[in-house]
Design a protein around this motif. Structure first.
Motif, PDB file in Angstrom:
ATOM      1  N   HIS A   1       0.849  -1.183   0.000  1.00 46.12           N
ATOM      2  CA  HIS A   1       0.000   0.000   0.000  1.00 46.12           C
ATOM      3  C   HIS A   1       0.888   1.236   0.000  1.00 46.12           C
ATOM      4  O   HIS A   1       1.979   1.223   0.551  1.00 46.12           O
TER       5      HIS A   1
ATOM      6  N   SER B   1      -9.348  -0.136   1.739  1.00 43.66           N
ATOM      7  CA  SER B   1     -10.326  -0.760   0.841  1.00 43.66           C
ATOM      8  C   SER B   1     -10.220  -2.275   0.918  1.00 43.66           C
ATOM      9  O   SER B   1      -9.189  -2.834   1.260  1.00 43.66           O
TER      10      SER B   1
ATOM     11  N   ASP C   1      -9.249  -5.058  -0.364  1.00 38.55           N
ATOM     12  CA  ASP C   1      -8.375  -5.622  -1.382  1.00 38.55           C
ATOM     13  C   ASP C   1      -8.083  -7.056  -0.960  1.00 38.55           C
ATOM     14  O   ASP C   1      -7.147  -7.329  -0.226  1.00 38.55           O
ATOM     15  N   THR C   2      -8.900  -7.967  -1.425  1.00 37.29           N
ATOM     16  CA  THR C   2      -8.807  -9.356  -0.985  1.00 37.29           C
ATOM     17  C   THR C   2      -7.661 -10.083  -1.674  1.00 37.29           C
ATOM     18  O   THR C   2      -7.145  -9.641  -2.704  1.00 37.29           O
TER      19      THR C   2
ATOM     20  N   ALA D   1      -8.607 -10.901  -5.199  1.00 36.03           N
ATOM     21  CA  ALA D   1      -8.533  -9.762  -6.124  1.00 36.03           C
ATOM     22  C   ALA D   1      -7.089  -9.493  -6.529  1.00 36.03           C
ATOM     23  O   ALA D   1      -6.805  -9.236  -7.704  1.00 36.03           O
ATOM     24  N   ARG D   2      -6.155  -9.566  -5.567  1.00 36.33           N
ATOM     25  CA  ARG D   2      -4.738  -9.356  -5.894  1.00 36.33           C
ATOM     26  C   ARG D   2      -4.234 -10.455  -6.821  1.00 36.33           C
ATOM     27  O   ARG D   2      -3.506 -10.183  -7.781  1.00 36.33           O
TER      28      ARG D   2
ATOM     29  N   ARG E   1      -5.553  -9.822 -10.377  1.00 38.13           N
ATOM     30  CA  ARG E   1      -4.818  -8.745 -11.054  1.00 38.13           C
ATOM     31  C   ARG E   1      -3.438  -9.222 -11.498  1.00 38.13           C
ATOM     32  O   ARG E   1      -2.993  -8.936 -12.604  1.00 38.13           O
TER      33      ARG E   1
END
Length: 69
Positions: free
Chosen positions: A12, A24, A26-27, A30-31, A34
């Protein structure tokens, strides 16, 4: 300019997040999604090039042979 905090699992921007602001959601999934999307964009970008050997080790040897000792 944001300064990044480096750790193995948490990236971060330090000065972009203040303690009063909630982080936020940011699971991990999700990482990973991406990261996988970015990797798929570059996977095989050198495939089928006639100007370089298909064998990675041979290509590495070819590059290193050009280095001056």
């Amino acid at each position: 300019m944001a300064t990044l905090k480096h750790s193995l699992d948490n990236h971060h921007a330090i000065d972009a997040i203040t303690p009063d602001e909630p982080i936020s959601a940011d699971t991990l999934e999700a990482r990973r999604a991406r990261r996988m999307a970015a990797l798929k964009k570059v996977a095989g970008i050198w495939a089928h090039r006639p100007d370089i050997p298909a064998d990675g080790l041979e290509y590495q040897r070819q590059l290193r042979s050009e280095w001056q000792a």
